[in-house]
Design an enzyme around this catalytic site. Sequence first.
Site, PDB file in Angstrom:
ATOM      1  N   HIS A  64       0.878  -1.190   0.000  1.00  0.00           N
ATOM      2  CA  HIS A  64       0.000   0.000   0.000  1.00  0.00           C
ATOM      3  C   HIS A  64       0.904   1.225   0.000  1.00  0.00           C
ATOM      4  CE1 HIS A  64      -3.724  -2.240   0.766  1.00  0.00           C
ATOM      5  NE2 HIS A  64      -2.951  -3.054   1.467  1.00  0.00           N
ATOM      6  N   LEU A  65       0.861   1.985  -1.076  1.00  0.00           N
ATOM      7  CA  LEU A  65       1.784   3.125  -1.207  1.00  0.00           C
ATOM      8  C   LEU A  65       1.084   4.464  -0.977  1.00  0.00           C
ATOM      9  CD1 LEU A  65       3.953   1.849  -4.197  1.00  0.00           C
ATOM     10  CD2 LEU A  65       4.363   1.604  -1.746  1.00  0.00           C
ATOM     11  N   ASN A 284      -5.781  -6.371   9.026  1.00  0.00           N
ATOM     12  CA  ASN A 284      -6.818  -7.145   8.354  1.00  0.00           C
ATOM     13  C   ASN A 284      -6.216  -7.992   7.252  1.00  0.00           C
ATOM     14  OD1 ASN A 284      -9.368  -7.070   9.270  1.00  0.00           O
ATOM     15  ND2 ASN A 284     -10.027  -5.326   8.041  1.00  0.00           N
ATOM     16  N   ASP A 311       1.989  -6.940   2.572  1.00  0.00           N
ATOM     17  CA  ASP A 311       0.821  -6.131   2.973  1.00  0.00           C
ATOM     18  C   ASP A 311       1.305  -4.885   3.722  1.00  0.00           C
ATOM     19  OD1 ASP A 311      -1.706  -5.165   3.216  1.00  0.00           O
ATOM     20  OD2 ASP A 311      -2.515  -6.854   4.346  1.00  0.00           O
TER      21      ASP A 311
HETATM   22  O1  DOR Z   1      -4.493  -4.333   7.449  1.00  0.00           O
HETATM   23  C1  DOR Z   1      -4.819  -3.958   6.351  1.00  0.00           C
HETATM   24  N1  DOR Z   1      -4.516  -2.734   5.909  1.00  0.00           N
HETATM   25  N2  DOR Z   1      -5.504  -4.784   5.553  1.00  0.00           N
HETATM   26  C2  DOR Z   1      -6.038  -4.374   4.397  1.00  0.00           C
HETATM   27  O2  DOR Z   1      -6.633  -5.150   3.723  1.00  0.00           O
HETATM   28  C3  DOR Z   1      -5.895  -2.960   3.966  1.00  0.00           C
HETATM   29  C4  DOR Z   1      -4.696  -2.370   4.562  1.00  0.00           C
HETATM   30  C5  DOR Z   1      -4.646  -0.872   4.413  1.00  0.00           C
HETATM   31  O3  DOR Z   1      -4.877  -0.363   3.320  1.00  0.00           O
HETATM   32  O4  DOR Z   1      -4.301  -0.201   5.396  1.00  0.00           O
END
Ligand code: DOR
Length: 434
Positions: A64-65, A284, A311
Amino acid sequence: MAAPEGTTIVLKGGRVVDADGERTADVVIADGLVVGVGPDLSGERTLDAAGCIVAPGLVDLHSHLRQPGQEEAETIETGARAAALGGYTCILAMPNTIPAVDHAGIVREVLELGRAAPCDVLTAGAITVGRAGEQLAPLGEMAALGVRFFTDDGAGVADARLMRRAMEYAGGLHHAGRGVVLAQHCEDPVLASGGHMHEGEWSSKLGIPGQPAEAEELMVMRDLALARLTGTRVHFQHLSTAGSVAMVAAAKDAGLPVTCEVTTHHFTLTHASCTGYDPVFKVNPPLRTDADVVAVRQALANGSIDCIATDHAPHTQEAKEAAFDAAPPGMLGLETALALTLTELDLPVAEALALLSWRPAEVLGVEASHGGPIVPGRAANLTVVDLEERWIVDPSALASRSRNTPYAGRELAGRVRHTVLHGEPVVIDREAQR
Ligand code: DOR
């Protein structure tokens, strides 16, 4: 500093490890390519690899950037720098930006921003418009720009009919002769609703509402059925339960075209970490039980899991200082994934690297330029790792713009010394060069 064109660089004195095996060899790089692998080689510039392994650069299927929209938590540049320091030469940005990556215009913007980054940055496209789960996004126009991976990550596609249509649509899409991959964050939103951690012993003790393992497993089960129905290739993201990994393993044995990843936190931490109500452990899918961690580790060892993904989910200090139930889920991963894998899993180095480099490169379809093998003519996307170096995770020393690592203070073994991106040393002696 980038090597001027024509300059030869030698990675000297290391042990080369790739999918073809291991050998002691120097590696010479020129004009972005590996040009020599063998004993006693020299170049105009030398990077010391003595006592280290020289491996294909790592590939992350799940970063996630935060750009566009949440640049206070991360940017493509800072995330890519964290990736390079972690040994990655290629990362896949998740589409849950603001706005979501759900059409060609945003794909172009992210790819353009990624061009200057110290790591190859690809982007996933959303499956549904706005990741809202109601209407299919224009997967075809995104695929035409080279998007090979589609997911609504951050959420699963809850509507089975829509997911079936997405599989049928994706099954017919190709770019540069390759099919695309439909990936799923498996979480039944109704069953998981209101849950902030794994539902079990610790959620009861702590009084934090939980989400049951079944919220993930029901969607895994459903999407395996839909993959069978449509014949489309499906990738299961961040599997976290014993039941999920068992179902995917059985589906593979039965010949379904499915792949899966697990994250480093799901094999190194359990729901017991949430005891102090510290939201740094909120993620998550949630951290699960000891038995789930054991099952994930066994599946990693027996080959039924294809990849380890990070993740990497940066969040600002302010957001993570909220109460457990109000804080956003997610933790950093890019700078610790390799060391956690090497320290915590009892795997031969080549197997660890397979999970972090050449298998994800294949899943993503970037194996022509990432994931090795390290032979003349191949793109010089490499990482040099000192397996012996021990270090302590210090959040303030991370290159990410955020600090939400759950591993602060943990001692790890194995550290990236150099990273080379298309022939350019972007990390030298543990320092990012740009
Ligand atoms: O822990 C999580 N963070 N799970 C996800 O699916 C999304 C991610 C986020 O974008 O922060």
